[in-house]
Design a protein around this motif. Structure first.
Motif, PDB file in Angstrom:
ATOM      1  N   GLN A  71     -15.748  -5.524  77.815  1.00 14.34           N
ATOM      2  CA  GLN A  71     -17.206  -5.381  77.775  1.00 14.34           C
ATOM      3  C   GLN A  71     -17.653  -4.217  78.659  1.00 14.34           C
ATOM      4  N   SER A  72     -18.820  -3.676  78.354  1.00 18.25           N
ATOM      5  CA  SER A  72     -19.397  -2.605  79.171  1.00 18.25           C
ATOM      6  C   SER A  72     -19.564  -3.064  80.619  1.00 18.25           C
ATOM      7  N   THR A  73     -19.189  -2.197  81.542  1.00 17.27           N
ATOM      8  CA  THR A  73     -19.352  -2.505  82.961  1.00 17.27           C
ATOM      9  C   THR A  73     -20.714  -2.068  83.483  1.00 17.27           C
ATOM     10  N   LYS A  74     -21.502  -1.427  82.623  1.00 16.88           N
ATOM     11  CA  LYS A  74     -22.811  -0.924  83.022  1.00 16.88           C
ATOM     12  C   LYS A  74     -23.873  -1.481  82.083  1.00 16.88           C
ATOM     13  N   PRO A  75     -25.119  -1.547  82.545  1.00 21.75           N
ATOM     14  CA  PRO A  75     -26.186  -2.067  81.683  1.00 21.75           C
ATOM     15  C   PRO A  75     -26.314  -1.242  80.399  1.00 21.75           C
ATOM     16  N   GLY A  92     -21.007  11.979  81.234  1.00 18.44           N
ATOM     17  CA  GLY A  92     -19.821  11.232  81.640  1.00 18.44           C
ATOM     18  C   GLY A  92     -18.574  12.083  81.725  1.00 18.44           C
ATOM     19  N   THR A  93     -18.441  13.037  80.812  1.00 18.37           N
ATOM     20  CA  THR A  93     -17.251  13.887  80.828  1.00 18.37           C
ATOM     21  C   THR A  93     -17.217  14.811  82.042  1.00 18.37           C
ATOM     22  N   LYS A  94     -18.378  14.987  82.700  1.00 20.29           N
ATOM     23  CA  LYS A  94     -18.471  15.896  83.844  1.00 20.29           C
ATOM     24  C   LYS A  94     -18.633  15.188  85.184  1.00 20.29           C
ATOM     25  N   ASP A  95     -18.827  13.873  85.151  1.00 17.41           N
ATOM     26  CA  ASP A  95     -19.105  13.091  86.365  1.00 17.41           C
ATOM     27  C   ASP A  95     -17.834  12.414  86.868  1.00 17.41           C
ATOM     28  N   PRO A  96     -17.350  12.772  88.079  1.00 18.66           N
ATOM     29  CA  PRO A  96     -16.120  12.168  88.608  1.00 18.66           C
ATOM     30  C   PRO A  96     -16.185  10.648  88.740  1.00 18.66           C
ATOM     31  N   ASP A  97     -17.391  10.095  88.826  1.00 20.83           N
ATOM     32  CA  ASP A  97     -17.535   8.644  88.943  1.00 20.83           C
ATOM     33  C   ASP A  97     -17.590   7.938  87.588  1.00 20.83           C
ATOM     34  N   SER A  98     -17.549   8.712  86.510  1.00 19.11           N
ATOM     35  CA  SER A  98     -17.642   8.129  85.169  1.00 19.11           C
ATOM     36  C   SER A  98     -16.293   7.587  84.719  1.00 19.11           C
ATOM     37  N   GLY A 146     -11.363  12.892  80.513  1.00 21.99           N
ATOM     38  CA  GLY A 146     -10.740  12.478  79.257  1.00 21.99           C
ATOM     39  C   GLY A 146     -11.070  13.437  78.124  1.00 21.99           C
ATOM     40  N   ARG A 147     -10.343  13.286  77.029  1.00 26.24           N
ATOM     41  CA  ARG A 147     -10.618  14.111  75.857  1.00 26.24           C
ATOM     42  C   ARG A 147     -10.182  13.365  74.604  1.00 26.24           C
ATOM     43  N   ILE A 148     -10.827  13.683  73.487  1.00 27.97           N
ATOM     44  CA  ILE A 148     -10.465  13.087  72.212  1.00 27.97           C
ATOM     45  C   ILE A 148      -9.374  13.938  71.561  1.00 27.97           C
ATOM     46  N   THR A 149      -8.283  13.297  71.151  1.00 29.84           N
ATOM     47  CA  THR A 149      -7.160  14.015  70.554  1.00 29.84           C
ATOM     48  C   THR A 149      -7.054  13.812  69.047  1.00 29.84           C
ATOM     49  N   VAL A 150      -7.577  12.697  68.531  1.00 28.60           N
ATOM     50  CA  VAL A 150      -7.581  12.422  67.096  1.00 28.60           C
ATOM     51  C   VAL A 150      -8.970  11.941  66.726  1.00 28.60           C
ATOM     52  N   TYR A 151      -9.531  12.479  65.648  1.00 28.24           N
ATOM     53  CA  TYR A 151     -10.886  12.146  65.238  1.00 28.24           C
ATOM     54  C   TYR A 151     -10.877  11.426  63.893  1.00 28.24           C
ATOM     55  N   ASN A 152     -11.624  10.314  63.818  1.00 24.88           N
ATOM     56  CA  ASN A 152     -11.877   9.657  62.531  1.00 24.88           C
ATOM     57  C   ASN A 152     -10.604   9.535  61.691  1.00 24.88           C
ATOM     58  N   GLY A 153      -9.601   8.886  62.279  1.00 26.43           N
ATOM     59  CA  GLY A 153      -8.310   8.780  61.614  1.00 26.43           C
ATOM     60  C   GLY A 153      -8.184   7.559  60.728  1.00 26.43           C
ATOM     61  N   PHE A 184     -12.743   0.531  73.934  1.00 27.98           N
ATOM     62  CA  PHE A 184     -14.091   0.762  73.418  1.00 27.98           C
ATOM     63  C   PHE A 184     -14.842   1.730  74.322  1.00 27.98           C
ATOM     64  N   TYR A 185     -15.535   2.665  73.682  1.00 31.45           N
ATOM     65  CA  TYR A 185     -16.515   3.470  74.418  1.00 31.45           C
ATOM     66  C   TYR A 185     -17.885   2.938  74.057  1.00 31.45           C
ATOM     67  N   HIS A 186     -18.622   2.473  75.077  1.00 28.53           N
ATOM     68  CA  HIS A 186     -19.962   1.917  74.878  1.00 28.53           C
ATOM     69  C   HIS A 186     -20.979   3.045  75.052  1.00 28.53           C
ATOM     70  N   SER A 187     -21.456   3.587  73.943  1.00 30.06           N
ATOM     71  CA  SER A 187     -22.246   4.817  74.014  1.00 30.06           C
ATOM     72  C   SER A 187     -23.646   4.615  74.588  1.00 30.06           C
ATOM     73  N   ARG A 188     -24.147   3.382  74.614  1.00 30.96           N
ATOM     74  CA  ARG A 188     -25.473   3.155  75.178  1.00 30.96           C
ATOM     75  C   ARG A 188     -25.421   2.959  76.699  1.00 30.96           C
ATOM     76  N   SER A 189     -24.229   2.850  77.244  1.00 30.23           N
ATOM     77  CA  SER A 189     -24.097   2.692  78.700  1.00 30.23           C
ATOM     78  C   SER A 189     -23.185   3.744  79.322  1.00 30.23           C
ATOM     79  N   GLY A 190     -22.336   4.359  78.497  1.00 29.03           N
ATOM     80  CA  GLY A 190     -21.371   5.333  79.018  1.00 29.03           C
ATOM     81  C   GLY A 190     -20.113   4.698  79.564  1.00 29.03           C
ATOM     82  N   SER A 191     -19.953   3.400  79.386  1.00 31.43           N
ATOM     83  CA  SER A 191     -18.773   2.703  79.893  1.00 31.43           C
ATOM     84  C   SER A 191     -17.611   2.828  78.909  1.00 31.43           C
ATOM     85  N   PHE A 192     -16.402   3.005  79.457  1.00 31.96           N
ATOM     86  CA  PHE A 192     -15.201   3.116  78.639  1.00 31.96           C
ATOM     87  C   PHE A 192     -14.166   2.129  79.159  1.00 31.96           C
TER      88      PHE A 192
END
Length: 312
Positions: A35-39, A191-197, A202-209, A273-281
């Protein structure tokens, strides 16, 4: 019937597999951890004339497109998207009676051009880029369900498709809808730029597989493989306002069990899971999932063999 449809169907072979093998306590532990760790940011606008599911689904698919676009440094290979498949189905008139009329063929072609128009190198947070993502989402709907929304079907041929799209966006929430989708992309970029994120570095290596075994369930395509801290994670992007349900962890586990080590040309060792409404992964190694959720099966190879045997 796709994997997600089979998971919803209590009588399907997929559900029978989970009923026979899953450990309820272990599944709950893993689900709680993922589950998302953030609201989770709620949807802050009203849409009285359409069902909430329709709006939430549109937001989710549009966010998926824009995260992929953003992760590819503001580029998108359109021919490799499900939207492209939807365009091909719609423009050739092969799905159903909707495409017998020339105007609807034109709508499909126009939506594809609008989809490409603003995903041209600009930031995925740009409101026009969001419009393009919504157009692509509608084409994906053609592929998955065989139709466009009624507004596109019933609108007069004298009204151009871009105007119909604007009317549709207004029906779904208007500027607030566009801003809501844009906020999800802003959170991803931050999130990709924040050390606390949880996605920093991280990076995506495979898309929509998809998988070699996808045909066994009449379709199973995952969002991406995310590389984080030297771990490759089969990842689903979720834009829901509610917590994950058991069907969501079954979905991503099902994907991991469809995987064929010899015939699929990518690798992963975890699911998440990446929770896009909270930024939690959130993610867990496959061996932990197996140990907690399927203790009757001794290895991931055995689990995959039994899953494929059960659904074939």
């Amino acid at each position: 019937m796709s994997l997600t449809s089979e998971i919803k169907n209590a009588k399907s072979p997929v559900r029978h597999f989970f009923s026979n093998y899953e450990n309820n306590r272990g599944m709950k532990e893993c689900l709680d951890y993922l589950q998302s760790t953030k609201p989770i940011r709620p949807v802050s606008f009203n849409f009285l004339s359409v069902k909430p599911f329709v709006v939430h689904s549109l937001i989710g698919t549009s966010v998926d497109f824009l995260i992929r676009y953003t992760a590819m440094e503001n580029r998108l290979n359109f021919t490799e998207t499900v939207a492209h498949s939807g365009w091909a189905v719609g423009s050739c008139g092969s799905r159903n009676g909707y495409w017998e009329e020339e105007i609807l063929d034109e709508r499909v072609n126009d939506l594809y051009e609008i989809g490409k128009m603003y995903l041209d190198g600009r930031e995925g947070t740009n409101i026009d880029a969001v419009r393009s993502a919504i157009a692509l989402s509608l084409l994906e709907k053609i592929y998955r369900s065989g139709s466009l929304p009624n507004l596109f079907i019933n609108s007069s041929a004298k009204v151009n498709t871009q105007k119909v799209l604007e009317n549709y966006i207004e029906l779904m929430g208007g500027e607030a809808l566009l801003e809501d989708i844009s906020e999800c992309i802003k959170k991803f970029i931050k999130g990709t730029k924040d050390p606390d994120s949880e996605i920093y570095g991280g990076r995506i290596t495979v898309y929509n597989g998809t998988f070699y075994n996808s045909g066994l369930v009449n379709g199973a395509d995952f969002d991406c493989v995310f590389q984080y801290d030297n771990t490759l994670i089969l990842t689903e992007i979720k834009t829901m306002i509610k917590p994950l349900g058991i069907e969501h962890i079954r979905q991503v586990i099902g994907y991991s069990l469809l995987y064929d080590e010899k015939k699929d040309n990518f690798v992963f060792s975890a699911i998440g899971f990446y929770h896009s409404r909270s930024g939690s992964f959130r993610f867990l190694p496959i061996n932990i999932i197996l140990e907690k959720c399927f203790h009757k099966l001794e290895s991931i190879q055995e689990a995959r063999k039994e899953f494929v045997r059960s659904i074939r």
